[in-house]
Design an enzyme around this catalytic site. Structure first.
Site: not given
Ligand code: AGP
Length: 609
Positions: A2, A77, A101-102, A27, A492, A489, A485, A508, A604
């Protein structure tokens, strides 16, 4: 996580508090509130949702300047208790207000004691006990600072606290332990903030507190007074630093991007994720009850993107530790494949935002089919949290970077804890194994502390990886989802082509791509299938792929080598390699001049199909 603010002075205090909160909204924004005291009349304003709702609520509140006032504010939060107005801060005793906060780990024990002494509580939060405990201690002796010290000494957990009380109408009591709190001042004003951001442009100087410090500030005859004490109630020297930074820099805590800040925050937020959940001999989730796992014979996990990778990684843990057959589905595939759903399946969805359209639809399908549903989520009161039968919050705090980092790390720790929680219920592990794993989980925050030499090496190394025709990220076992993953990273935020693969798959087909233009990032943990990984990497190197090996062991045929610490647990290697992959992707993207926090074509939260 928070945000809290405080102010004593003669400015328009409503503006100071609200503007301060707007600098901290990153936050958390489940709810917000302010409390203002003028002479001995205390007024409080709270609202759920974004700060704008509080601004609307206080639009008729006049706090003209040139009158000395004391005030505190909070943007929330949610960690304990749903984001409702009752749970919004500031919290009230009879005559004192508190923002926090905590997480107060022992709040239930304190609350029981106070209720037995006639105190009435109105919220579900841990924070409310602080105001009542202070008043309980103040009854026992008249000195407010002493009462505050006794109160703080009784609290266990992480906190940054600001408290104001009617009987002390030009003072703010404060305490810090494990959560950020900064004090700023001019000759005749005092400011508090959870970061520099609310103080920029207002305070000339600041003091940064250490953990287990508390104290009181006041303004007498237009002069500020600041007292800081340690746990033993001994006065602490006040070290003053000038404050000359810009707001945007402050919000990012001095980092270049929110993503970088969030990678560095992982150590601290994991401490909050774990807090109150790893007990002496077991895992406890106060959000769950054991009936959730009655008659459960298997698990289905459903998610997208990075959350899918966390789910895939956790399937190794659910099968290896909980001994529960587990399958993992990409939500956009699951919802249209006419899946066979049966009631003895625990349906787990994982989502940072709690709003991803495909994952939400998958959750609805499972609910309609009568399955028990659990969401692992970072945003309380999100659509998935409101729909699922049970929720475990990851407590990563707001994640601003589109590329998910600390959310992934906290998801992994929650899922690891959940695998042990289920194993304990199903008695599928020994007491010794459980104790070893609990110790390992408690070590993760230290594993995630970033070594500056490592980051500097990755900054230098990144220049070699800017122009290949592609990247393979390869790993085995739980390091295969981590390879996925790492590839995501990179893709994207750098826009370079990368694929994650199980290392055993190279022969394969994919190895046809191996040549001097192909970069291979090889995850080579000592604790899992190291020799197998060596031979896979040798096959690629023999065909001239450039190899970046990430391992505790020097690997002579690697063109580049990132050394991680020798560890005796594969999950320590997992989290160390996660940091390397996050920073490598970020440094490559920075060299390419990309907007790391808001990469092209992305959002996001993908709330549409
Ligand atoms: C991950 O870096 C991306 N921003 C994207 O793959 C994200 O993980 C995916 O859209 C799922 O989002 P969520 O975790 O909010 O469901």
């Amino acid at each position: 996580m928070c945000g809290i603010v405080g102010y004593i002075g003669q400015k328009n205090i409503k503006e100071v508090l609200i503007n301060g909160l707007s600098e901290l909204e990153y936050r958390g924004y489940d709810s917000a509130g302010i409390a203002i005291m003028q002479e001995s009349n205390l007024s409080i304003y709270k609202s759920i949702g974004k700060l704008n709702n509080l601004i609307d609520k206080t639009k008729d509140l006049k706090t003209d300047k040139n009158i000395l006032r004391v005030g505190i504010g909070h943007t929330r939060w949610a960690t304990h208790g749903k984001p409702t107005e009752l749970n919004a801060h500031p919290h009230i005793g009879e005559f004192s207000f508190v923002v926090h906060n905590g997480i107060i780990e022992n709040y239930k024990k304190i609350k029981d004691k106070l209720e037995k002494n006639g105190h009435k509580f109105i919220s579900q939060t841990d924070t409310e006990v602080i105001a009542h405990l202070f008043e309980y201690n103040l009854e026992k002796q008249s000195d407010a600072l002493k009462a505050f010290q006794i109160t703080i000494n009784e609290l266990e957990g992480a906190y940054a606290i600001l408290l104001i009380t009617k009987s002390e109408n030009n003072r703010i009591f404060f305490a810090k332990n494990g959560s950020p709190l900064i004090i700023g001042y001019t000759e005749d004003e005092i400011y508090f903030g959870s970061s520099d951001a609310p103080l920029v442009g207002l305070a000339n100087e600041v003091t940064y507190f250490n953990d287990n410090e508390f104290g009181v500030v006041s303004i007498y005859n237009n002069t500020n007074s600041i007292e800081i004490y340690n746990k033993k109630f001994e006065k602490v020297d006040i070290i003053k630093k000038s404050l000359s930074i810009n707001k945007q820099f402050a919000q990012k805590g001095g980092f270049r991007f929110f993503m970088e800040k969030e990678v560095y925050e992982q150590s601290r937020v994991i401490s909050e994720t774990i807090m109150g959940r790893v007990k002496d001999e077991k895992i406890e989730f106060e959000e769950l009850n054991k009936t959730l796992f009655d008659n459960i014979e298997n698990i289905t996990i459903c998610a997208c993107g990075t959350s899918f990778h966390a789910g895939l990684a956790s399937s190794y843990l659910f099968e290896r530790i909980s001994k529960v057959p587990t399958k993992v589905e990409v939500a956009s595939e699951f919802r249209y494949k006419e899946p066979l759903l049966n009631k003895n399946t625990l349906f787990i969805v994982i989502s940072q935002s709690g709003e991803t359209a495909d994952t939400l639809e998958a959750l609805k399908m499972a609910k309609e089919a009568g399955l028990k549903t659990l969401v692992i989520c970072n945003v309380d009161n999100s659509s998935m949290v409101r729909l699922a039968d049970f929720t475990i919050l990851t407590r990563a705090g707001i994640e601003k970077g589109v590329a998910s980092t600390k959310a992934f790390a906290t998801q992994m720790v929650v899922l690891w804890m959940l695998s042990l929680y289920i194993a304990n219920i199903k008695k599928s592990i020994s007491k010794e194994f459980l104790e070893k794993e609990l110790k390992a989980i408690l070590t993760i925050p230290s594993i995630l502390k970033i070594d500056n030499n490592l980051h500097e090496k990755l900054k230098r190394l990144s220049k070699r990886y800017l122009h290949g025709h592609g990247f393979f990220f390869i790993g085995r076992d739980i390091f295969y989802p981590l390879a996925l993953e790492g590839a995501l990273k990179l893709k994207e935020i750098s826009y370079l082509h990368a694929e994650g693969y199980p290392a055993g798959e190279m022969k394969h087909g994919p190895i046809a791509l191996a040549d001097s233009e192909l970069f291979t990032i090889a995850l080579m943990p000592k604790n899992i299938l190291y020799e197998k990984m060596k031979s896979n990497v040798e096959e690629l190197s023999a065909r001239d792929s450039t190899i970046l090996a990430i391992s505790a062991y020097e690997f002579e045929i690697a063109d580049d080598f990132i050394k991680i610490k020798e560890q005796n647990h594969y999950m320590f290697e997992f989290f160390e390699m996660m940091i390397v992959l996050q920073l490598l992707a970020m440094e490559i993207a920075i060299r390419l001049g990309n907007d790391v926090d808001m990469p092209r074509n992305l959002a996001k939260s993908v709330t549409v199909e």
